[in-house]
Design a protein around this motif. Structure first.
Motif, PDB file in Angstrom:
ATOM      1  N   PHE A  76       0.973  -1.282   0.047  1.00 43.36           N
ATOM      2  CA  PHE A  76       0.178   0.029   0.014  1.00 43.36           C
ATOM      3  C   PHE A  76       0.832   1.378   0.106  1.00 43.36           C
ATOM      4  O   PHE A  76       2.118   1.179   0.344  1.00 43.36           O
ATOM      5  N   ARG A  77       0.277   2.207  -0.325  1.00 46.56           N
ATOM      6  CA  ARG A  77       0.951   3.724  -0.259  1.00 46.56           C
ATOM      7  C   ARG A  77      -0.132   4.624   0.136  1.00 46.56           C
ATOM      8  O   ARG A  77      -1.487   4.364  -0.093  1.00 46.56           O
ATOM      9  N   TYR A  78       0.077   5.770   0.492  1.00 44.50           N
ATOM     10  CA  TYR A  78      -0.916   6.942   0.534  1.00 44.50           C
ATOM     11  C   TYR A  78      -0.712   7.713  -0.844  1.00 44.50           C
ATOM     12  O   TYR A  78       0.263   8.009  -1.068  1.00 44.50           O
ATOM     13  N   LEU A  79      -1.795   8.284  -1.157  1.00 43.00           N
ATOM     14  CA  LEU A  79      -2.093   9.128  -2.359  1.00 43.00           C
ATOM     15  C   LEU A  79      -2.727  10.430  -1.940  1.00 43.00           C
ATOM     16  O   LEU A  79      -3.856  10.511  -1.685  1.00 43.00           O
ATOM     17  N   ALA A  80      -1.895  11.358  -1.779  1.00 42.66           N
ATOM     18  CA  ALA A  80      -2.238  12.606  -1.558  1.00 42.66           C
ATOM     19  C   ALA A  80      -2.792  13.511  -2.785  1.00 42.66           C
ATOM     20  O   ALA A  80      -2.450  13.416  -3.762  1.00 42.66           O
ATOM     21  N   ALA A  81      -3.357  14.368  -2.564  1.00 47.34           N
ATOM     22  CA  ALA A  81      -3.833  15.871  -3.442  1.00 47.34           C
ATOM     23  C   ALA A  81      -2.650  16.126  -4.340  1.00 47.34           C
ATOM     24  O   ALA A  81      -1.414  15.958  -3.582  1.00 47.34           O
ATOM     25  N   GLY A  82      -2.939  16.397  -5.681  1.00 45.84           N
ATOM     26  CA  GLY A  82      -1.738  16.758  -6.456  1.00 45.84           C
ATOM     27  C   GLY A  82      -0.953  15.611  -7.005  1.00 45.84           C
ATOM     28  O   GLY A  82       0.140  15.637  -7.476  1.00 45.84           O
ATOM     29  N   GLY A  83      -1.304  14.416  -6.571  1.00 43.44           N
ATOM     30  CA  GLY A  83      -0.523  13.234  -6.979  1.00 43.44           C
ATOM     31  C   GLY A  83       0.819  12.707  -6.308  1.00 43.44           C
ATOM     32  O   GLY A  83       1.571  12.129  -6.731  1.00 43.44           O
ATOM     33  N   VAL A  84       0.873  13.237  -4.977  1.00 41.16           N
ATOM     34  CA  VAL A  84       1.864  12.840  -3.974  1.00 41.16           C
ATOM     35  C   VAL A  84       1.708  11.697  -3.216  1.00 41.16           C
ATOM     36  O   VAL A  84       0.603  11.343  -2.860  1.00 41.16           O
ATOM     37  N   TRP A  85       2.684  10.601  -3.659  1.00 45.31           N
ATOM     38  CA  TRP A  85       2.909   9.465  -2.882  1.00 45.31           C
ATOM     39  C   TRP A  85       3.644   9.684  -1.712  1.00 45.31           C
ATOM     40  O   TRP A  85       4.490  10.122  -1.763  1.00 45.31           O
ATOM     41  N   LEU A  86       3.102   8.754  -0.595  1.00 47.79           N
ATOM     42  CA  LEU A  86       3.819   8.736   0.717  1.00 47.79           C
ATOM     43  C   LEU A  86       3.772   7.291   1.136  1.00 47.79           C
ATOM     44  O   LEU A  86       2.866   6.432   0.617  1.00 47.79           O
ATOM     45  N   ASP A  87       4.941   6.997   1.739  1.00 45.89           N
ATOM     46  CA  ASP A  87       4.888   5.488   2.443  1.00 45.89           C
ATOM     47  C   ASP A  87       4.812   5.882   3.951  1.00 45.89           C
ATOM     48  O   ASP A  87       4.689   6.888   4.318  1.00 45.89           O
ATOM     49  N   ASP A  88       4.582   4.562   4.755  1.00 39.74           N
ATOM     50  CA  ASP A  88       4.200   4.615   6.094  1.00 39.74           C
ATOM     51  C   ASP A  88       5.445   3.929   6.744  1.00 39.74           C
ATOM     52  O   ASP A  88       5.371   2.712   6.587  1.00 39.74           O
ATOM     53  N   ASP A  89       6.158   4.772   7.525  1.00 40.72           N
ATOM     54  CA  ASP A  89       7.408   4.264   8.161  1.00 40.72           C
ATOM     55  C   ASP A  89       6.968   3.181   9.214  1.00 40.72           C
ATOM     56  O   ASP A  89       7.786   2.229   9.753  1.00 40.72           O
ATOM     57  N   SER A  90       5.893   3.071   9.515  1.00 39.68           N
ATOM     58  CA  SER A  90       5.414   2.024  10.621  1.00 39.68           C
ATOM     59  C   SER A  90       4.722   0.766  10.030  1.00 39.68           C
ATOM     60  O   SER A  90       4.408  -0.244  10.821  1.00 39.68           O
ATOM     61  N   ALA A  91       5.097   0.736   8.925  1.00 39.64           N
ATOM     62  CA  ALA A  91       4.469  -0.630   8.018  1.00 39.64           C
ATOM     63  C   ALA A  91       5.655  -1.436   8.307  1.00 39.64           C
ATOM     64  O   ALA A  91       6.700  -1.437   9.073  1.00 39.64           O
ATOM     65  N   ASP A  92       5.575  -2.834   8.123  1.00 38.45           N
ATOM     66  CA  ASP A  92       6.226  -3.929   8.464  1.00 38.45           C
ATOM     67  C   ASP A  92       7.703  -3.926   7.493  1.00 38.45           C
ATOM     68  O   ASP A  92       8.640  -4.290   7.989  1.00 38.45           O
ATOM     69  N   ARG A  93       7.470  -3.311   6.408  1.00 42.77           N
ATOM     70  CA  ARG A  93       8.730  -3.019   5.641  1.00 42.77           C
ATOM     71  C   ARG A  93       8.315  -2.076   4.623  1.00 42.77           C
ATOM     72  O   ARG A  93       6.979  -1.770   4.083  1.00 42.77           O
ATOM     73  N   VAL A  94       9.313  -0.960   4.246  1.00 40.02           N
ATOM     74  CA  VAL A  94       9.244  -0.092   2.998  1.00 40.02           C
ATOM     75  C   VAL A  94      10.295  -0.238   2.146  1.00 40.02           C
ATOM     76  O   VAL A  94      11.482  -0.563   2.572  1.00 40.02           O
ATOM     77  N   ASP A  95       9.882  -0.384   1.038  1.00 41.82           N
ATOM     78  CA  ASP A  95      11.143  -0.550  -0.233  1.00 41.82           C
ATOM     79  C   ASP A  95      10.756   0.302  -1.297  1.00 41.82           C
ATOM     80  O   ASP A  95       9.863   0.984  -1.160  1.00 41.82           O
ATOM     81  N   GLU A  96      11.364   0.143  -2.442  1.00 38.38           N
ATOM     82  CA  GLU A  96      11.081   0.852  -3.488  1.00 38.38           C
ATOM     83  C   GLU A  96       9.667   0.667  -4.268  1.00 38.38           C
ATOM     84  O   GLU A  96       9.323   1.402  -5.088  1.00 38.38           O
ATOM     85  N   ARG A  97       9.031  -0.392  -3.928  1.00 40.58           N
ATOM     86  CA  ARG A  97       7.930  -0.763  -4.306  1.00 40.58           C
ATOM     87  C   ARG A  97       6.615  -0.397  -3.326  1.00 40.58           C
ATOM     88  O   ARG A  97       5.483  -0.550  -3.398  1.00 40.58           O
ATOM     89  N   GLY A  98       6.908   0.537  -2.260  1.00 47.41           N
ATOM     90  CA  GLY A  98       5.980   0.834  -1.337  1.00 47.41           C
ATOM     91  C   GLY A  98       6.043   0.303   0.081  1.00 47.41           C
ATOM     92  O   GLY A  98       6.937  -0.271   0.443  1.00 47.41           O
ATOM     93  N   SER A  99       5.015   0.460   0.741  1.00 52.19           N
ATOM     94  CA  SER A  99       4.735  -0.257   2.221  1.00 52.19           C
ATOM     95  C   SER A  99       4.262  -1.390   2.137  1.00 52.19           C
ATOM     96  O   SER A  99       3.433  -1.776   1.182  1.00 52.19           O
ATOM     97  N   LEU A 100       4.627  -2.269   3.080  1.00 47.29           N
ATOM     98  CA  LEU A 100       3.984  -3.649   3.114  1.00 47.29           C
ATOM     99  C   LEU A 100       3.520  -4.219   4.343  1.00 47.29           C
ATOM    100  O   LEU A 100       4.467  -3.710   5.569  1.00 47.29           O
ATOM    101  N   LEU A 101       2.461  -4.718   4.568  1.00 46.89           N
ATOM    102  CA  LEU A 101       1.698  -5.365   5.641  1.00 46.89           C
ATOM    103  C   LEU A 101       1.912  -6.624   5.644  1.00 46.89           C
ATOM    104  O   LEU A 101       1.489  -7.188   4.646  1.00 46.89           O
ATOM    105  N   LEU A 102       2.300  -7.348   6.708  1.00 42.48           N
ATOM    106  CA  LEU A 102       2.106  -8.761   6.787  1.00 42.48           C
ATOM    107  C   LEU A 102       1.329  -9.063   7.828  1.00 42.48           C
ATOM    108  O   LEU A 102       1.478  -8.894   9.019  1.00 42.48           O
ATOM    109  N   LEU A 103       0.258  -9.863   7.456  1.00 45.54           N
ATOM    110  CA  LEU A 103      -1.036 -10.211   8.477  1.00 45.54           C
ATOM    111  C   LEU A 103      -0.991 -11.701   8.486  1.00 45.54           C
ATOM    112  O   LEU A 103      -0.547 -12.447   7.382  1.00 45.54           O
TER     113      LEU A 103
END
Length: 91
Positions: free
Chosen positions: A64-91
């Motif tokens: 997953f990633r966050y998509l903000a106004a103006g096409g701004v993409w953000l990752d979440d540092d509290s995800a299980d992992r963040v890499d060049e493909r975005g944030s990753l949740l492991l459930l």
């Protein structure tokens, strides 16, 4: 920030949270759990100064990633992992 609450069975309630004004404007969480569809899970302002949205997910890996106004993409540092493909949740 990500908060997880285990539900009955194998379901998990995942709450995605960002500060109310950072970044400014509308923000959606988009990812493999919603077909990367903007606006489907838009964060809603709360009284505590945050914006949140909650989704119910089963076991697995979710990008997953966050998509903000103006096409701004953000990752979440509290995800299980963040890499060049975005944030990753492991459930």
């Amino acid at each position: 920030m990500i908060k997880r609450n285990k539900l009955f069975g194998n379901q998990v309630r995942v709450t995605f949270s960002l500060p109310r004004d950072t970044p400014p404007g509308a923000v959606s969480v988009v990812g493999s759990f919603n077909g990367w569809e903007p606006g489907r899970h838009e964060l809603v302002p709360r009284r505590d100064g945050t914006r949140t949205v909650t989704v119910r997910l089963g076991p697995g890996e979710y990008r997953f990633r966050y998509l903000a106004a103006g096409g701004v993409w953000l990752d979440d540092d509290s995800a299980d992992r963040v890499d060049e493909r975005g944030s990753l949740l492991l459930l």
